[in-house]
Design a protein around this motif. Structure first.
Motif, PDB file in Angstrom:
ATOM      1  N   UNK A  91       0.804  -1.235   0.000  1.00 39.57           N
ATOM      2  CA  UNK A  91       0.000   0.000   0.000  1.00 39.57           C
ATOM      3  C   UNK A  91       0.832   1.280   0.000  1.00 39.57           C
ATOM      4  N   UNK A  92       2.127   1.166   0.352  1.00 42.75           N
ATOM      5  CA  UNK A  92       2.961   2.380   0.421  1.00 42.75           C
ATOM      6  C   UNK A  92       3.497   2.808  -0.944  1.00 42.75           C
ATOM      7  N   UNK A  93       3.361   1.945  -1.953  1.00 41.71           N
ATOM      8  CA  UNK A  93       3.984   2.271  -3.250  1.00 41.71           C
ATOM      9  C   UNK A  93       3.280   3.469  -3.917  1.00 41.71           C
ATOM     10  N   UNK A  94       4.098   4.379  -4.440  1.00 40.40           N
ATOM     11  CA  UNK A  94       3.576   5.556  -5.143  1.00 40.40           C
ATOM     12  C   UNK A  94       4.336   5.742  -6.459  1.00 40.40           C
ATOM     13  N   UNK A  95       3.701   6.455  -7.371  1.00 36.70           N
ATOM     14  CA  UNK A  95       4.379   6.847  -8.610  1.00 36.70           C
ATOM     15  C   UNK A  95       4.242   8.346  -8.804  1.00 36.70           C
TER      16      UNK A  95
END
Lengths: 400, 400
Positions: free
Chosen positions: A193-197
């Motif tokens: 859930x922490x992944x961002x782009x």
């Protein structure tokens, strides 16, 4: 499905996401079926910021198949559109062959209306989202069940990966007919859930060399390409493991290395193919500077067939990275779409460690997004892209 | 040798050329001895336009070894300078061991003064000319005979190729001690009298990543590098044959492909190494446009570890290519050094076929030169870089 007038007008509207590969697809072993030279792996991005939306309809009032893209009528004779339409109808015919509905649905003409919420053909994988959306919508319209990523693949290779959310592998397969070349989900969008782009848009200009032409030339002229192909299966395993274990440094390093290697084989092509610019290079240097200055790999870059960067990073590092980007590419009007980003004040210590020349205005805007889900059916009839007459609501008279 | 005061002051002055590789050296299998990962091949350029000039002297008045480069004193402790000095002295000692002159020559300290007639460290192979000139001058001073390109190699790898004129191969060799890693002339400068080079200087800034560091990182991180290395011997043969047969299209295509492949392995390095800029890329596109528009390969580009282009072409095509470069990179003050270039008026037909965006001022100047000879002894004492006191004539007090 909506049937507004009860006179045989059947309409479906869907949305589909963009995906940005961390192990790139480049090169086909079969041009017609779009079978790739190597497997690839991507992250599906959030649809709030980046999506294609497509409405498809059949009606006995339609005299021919027709298609509109971003308000402009396009030739439906495009061979890739035809391949996709034929394959969906073939599967629908198989399913419906015993049913009385067959004539109703399969003998009518189809109208297709599609729009993106982001610039087309700027290296932002618009064709992937577009074909995934088209195939998903048609499958819903005609009631096609089962695996459809192999149909999307025949529209645009990387479109097969936009059929799923989260982390998606496109297995190159071995079969000559392409039946084993489809997408599989490695992990759902909820897994990490922490992944961002962050997409740094540096240009909305069309690229010089389209990816279809570019990859053909690479396959026929690059000596280094075979080495790349030989190494991909190992990288697919390492990347899959890194994602499953949520090992960001490994994920990030593999992502950067694969992006660079993809652009390296483009450069080893004759004539050479360039997609990155001086600004792309500055972004690369900035990312390495951030990672070096903090002593940890906090952010990864990847570039598709265009100069825009896609940065992958964890939620906790978004404020720092956005501040650094805004500091080195200052622009008074730079806006950021997507989830709000907390304030972060760069310290003189932060800045001292990052040795990059500022380049005002080189980054035009930032798209901040999460990892997203696969294609969705839009149930609200108000969201349909059709007006009552079976034509686009937003037809561009100027561009037509 | 000049002995102006007859008090033991012995002085030699020599010049040495720049060489620009058409098959690039990138990567060492032995860092200390500078043994390359692959063979390479270069063209020696004319010294009227591009040369290093070095005066070396011994005198009983000198208290220590000293060196000045472009008017600025440099540490003689530089390990590469030391390697070269030691090796020349070792060979001199061997030769002189039975002679009464030994003490005279070998016990005295040496002063070295060197100057280039072009900007240093801008990707113009200044170190190659510099070390070739140093080794050639020292060999003359100490009376060292025989092959000396292997000594020059220990100063700067590509310097070994500047020991000869014309077309020069550096054979990588196999021996651990480097004795079989030296330069050989493939063809003299008189062999292909029509060959010309145009250096398009786009920047005189120093490069970000030096080539020593860059190539080390490529060897340790690039997956594609091994494929490049495997293919080099075949390319060396094809290039040698093209030169011997004066087959310009083959020479040119191999040159462009090798330049692109070298920059591709730089990009496949982690972190990636970039030497070309947007302007370099525009020059590449311009060259392909010229070749495409005329239907013949008339001109080739090659880029070393910097953004400047070296174009190889035949004399008959120089006026056209210079006009095209001046048209697409207009600059009122752009000067061209070297042999005069005939006027050429571009036709609208020429221009229509070349689809490149003009970029005013991006090319700063052009160096036009021929294929040149190897190092030369300068016999005129007035040309010595020493003043009477054994110090440089042109010492830069500002830069010191």
């Amino acid at each position: 499905m909506q049937d507004p007038n009860n006179d045989g007008f059947l309409c479906v509207t869907c949305t589909a996401p963009v995906n940005i590969a961390v192990i790139k697809y480049w090169g086909k072993r079969n041009e017609k079926l779009i079978l790739p030279t190597n497997s690839s792996l991507s992250v599906t991005l959030g649809q709030d910021e980046l999506r294609a939306k497509t409405s498809v309809a059949v009606s006995s009032d339609f005299n021919e198949d027709k298609m509109w893209l971003n308000g402009k009528e396009q030739s439906i004779e495009n061979p890739r559109i035809q391949n996709v339409l034929k394959e969906v109808r073939r599967r629908a015919r198989k399913r419906l062959s015993d049913s009385e509905n067959e004539a109703d649905l399969l003998l009518k003409h189809v109208h297709i209306v599609s729009e993106n919420n982001f610039p087309t053909a700027a290296g932002l994988a618009s064709s992937a989202a577009g074909y995934a959306c088209l195939v998903y919508s048609l499958a819903k319209l005609y009631g096609v069940q089962g695996e459809i990523s192999d149909i999307a693949r025949q529209g645009s290779g990387s479109a097969c990966r936009s059929i799923y959310g989260g982390y998606v592998a496109w297995q190159k397969g071995k079969a000559d007919d392409g039946t084993d070349s489809y997408a599989v989900q490695i992990a759902p969008e909820t897994h990490w859930p922490e992944m961002r782009a962050l997409i740094l848009v540096v240009s909305d200009q069309k690229k010089d060399v389209g990816s279809t032409e570019g990859m053909q030339t690479t396959i026929s002229t690059s000596e280094l390409m075979q080495q790349r192909v030989q190494g991909i299966d190992k990288k697919m395993k390492l990347m899959t493991q890194a994602i499953k274990e949520k090992d960001f440094p490994t994920f990030a390093k593999l992502t950067m290395q694969d992006s660079n290697q993809f652009h390296a084989v483009c450069l080893d092509t004759y004539p050479p193919v360039f997609y990155m610019t001086d600004v792309s290079r500055q972004i690369i240097q900035l990312v390495h500077s951030i990672n070096d200055s903090t002593g940890h790999i906090k952010v990864a870059y990847t570039f598709d067939a265009g100069p825009n960067a896609c940065l992958y990073l964890l939620e906790k590092d978004v404020p720092l990275v956005v501040s650094v980007v805004q500091h080195y590419f200052p622009l008074s009007t730079m806006h950021i779409t997507g989830p709000a980003v907390s304030e972060y004040t760069l310290t003189s210590d932060d800045l001292e460690k990052i040795k990059v020349q500022p380049n005002p205005g080189a980054v035009k805007y930032i798209i901040h997004t999460k990892v997203g889900c696969g294609p969705q059916v839009v149930t609200d009839p108000a969201e349909s892209l059709f007006s009552a007459n079976g034509k686009p609501k937003h037809e561009s008279s100027l561009e037509k």
